[in-house]
Design a protein around this motif. Structure first.
Motif, short mmCIF file in Angstrom:
data_model
loop_
_atom_site.label_atom_id
_atom_site.label_comp_id
_atom_site.label_asym_id
_atom_site.label_seq_id
_atom_site.Cartn_x
_atom_site.Cartn_y
_atom_site.Cartn_z
N ALA A 68 45.75 61.53 45.72
CA ALA A 68 46.84 61.39 44.73
C ALA A 68 48.19 61.32 45.44
N ARG A 71 49.09 57.88 46.56
CA ARG A 71 49.33 56.90 45.50
C ARG A 71 50.63 57.13 44.73
N TRP A 72 51.01 58.40 44.57
CA TRP A 72 52.18 58.73 43.75
C TRP A 72 53.10 59.68 44.51
N SER A 107 50.35 60.27 35.95
CA SER A 107 49.32 59.45 36.59
C SER A 107 48.51 60.26 37.60
N GLU A 110 46.12 62.76 35.80
CA GLU A 110 44.97 62.08 35.19
C GLU A 110 43.99 61.59 36.26
N PHE A 111 44.51 61.01 37.33
CA PHE A 111 43.68 60.57 38.45
C PHE A 111 42.88 61.74 39.02
N ASP A 114 40.09 62.76 36.66
CA ASP A 114 39.02 61.76 36.63
C ASP A 114 38.16 61.83 37.89
N TYR A 115 38.78 62.01 39.04
CA TYR A 115 38.02 62.11 40.29
C TYR A 115 37.28 63.44 40.39
N ARG A 145 36.84 57.13 36.37
CA ARG A 145 37.14 57.16 37.80
C ARG A 145 37.34 55.75 38.35
N ARG A 147 38.42 53.05 37.11
CA ARG A 147 39.64 52.31 36.77
C ARG A 147 40.75 52.56 37.78
N TRP A 148 40.62 53.62 38.59
CA TRP A 148 41.62 53.94 39.61
C TRP A 148 41.33 53.27 40.94
N LYS A 149 40.14 52.68 41.09
CA LYS A 149 39.77 52.08 42.38
C LYS A 149 40.67 50.89 42.69
#
Length: 152
Positions: A68, A71-72, A107, A110-111, A114-115, A145, A147-149
């Motif tokens: 994470a 990514r952010w 984001s 949520e990521f 999901d992971y 999960r 959808r984040w790939k």
């Protein structure tokens, strides 16, 4: 960045306040609390037992936070996950993310959740009026999960 796997319950307000007090540049804090449901696929749930591999689980959760972070623009993050035997409405998991802006915090939170649902080595055994059974992974969790790939 903090990861804890524990049998004890957690205080959501205390955990968020401790994360907030650590920095003055935080503009947003987003949190998620997962609870034991009293119904699953139409059956009453009387208890949920969570098992894990100590050491491996914490490493996996730390990896999720690190992904994470790449990514952010997050400033801090916390994952607390309980193990042992829990009852309906008990807290299972807490994910907290802080950042300068809400978009990154939403984001990333949520990521991470999901992971965590698909990648962290936890095993759940559910008890109901019919007996006990291990909970299988759900395809909906895999889709969340996936959808984040990032495609290469």
């Amino acid at each position: 960045m903090t990861v804890r796997v524990q049998t004890e319950d957690f205080d959501v307000g205390l955990e968020i306040n401790q994360l907030r007090q650590a920095r003055k540049d935080i503009g947003a804090v987003v949190s998620f609390v997962g609870l034991v449901r009293d119904l699953n696929e139409g059956d009453d749930v009387t208890q949920l037992t969570l098992e894990h591999y100590p050491g491996m689980t914490e490493k996996s959760l730390s990896s999720i936070i690190n992904q994470a972070k790449t990514r952010w623009n997050i400033l801090d993050a916390l994952i607390v996950h309980r193990v042992g035997t829990l009852q309906p409405s008990d807290q299972i998991v807490l994910v907290v993310v802080s950042s300068a802006h809400r978009g990154d915090a939403f984001s990333a939170c949520e990521f991470m959740m999901d992971y965590l649902k698909t990648e962290a080595p936890f095993w759940k055994k559910e008890a109901n009026s019919k007996g006990e059974h291990w909970i299988e992974a759900k395809s909906a969790d895999d889709m969340a999960r996936d959808r984040w790939k990032i495609e290469k």
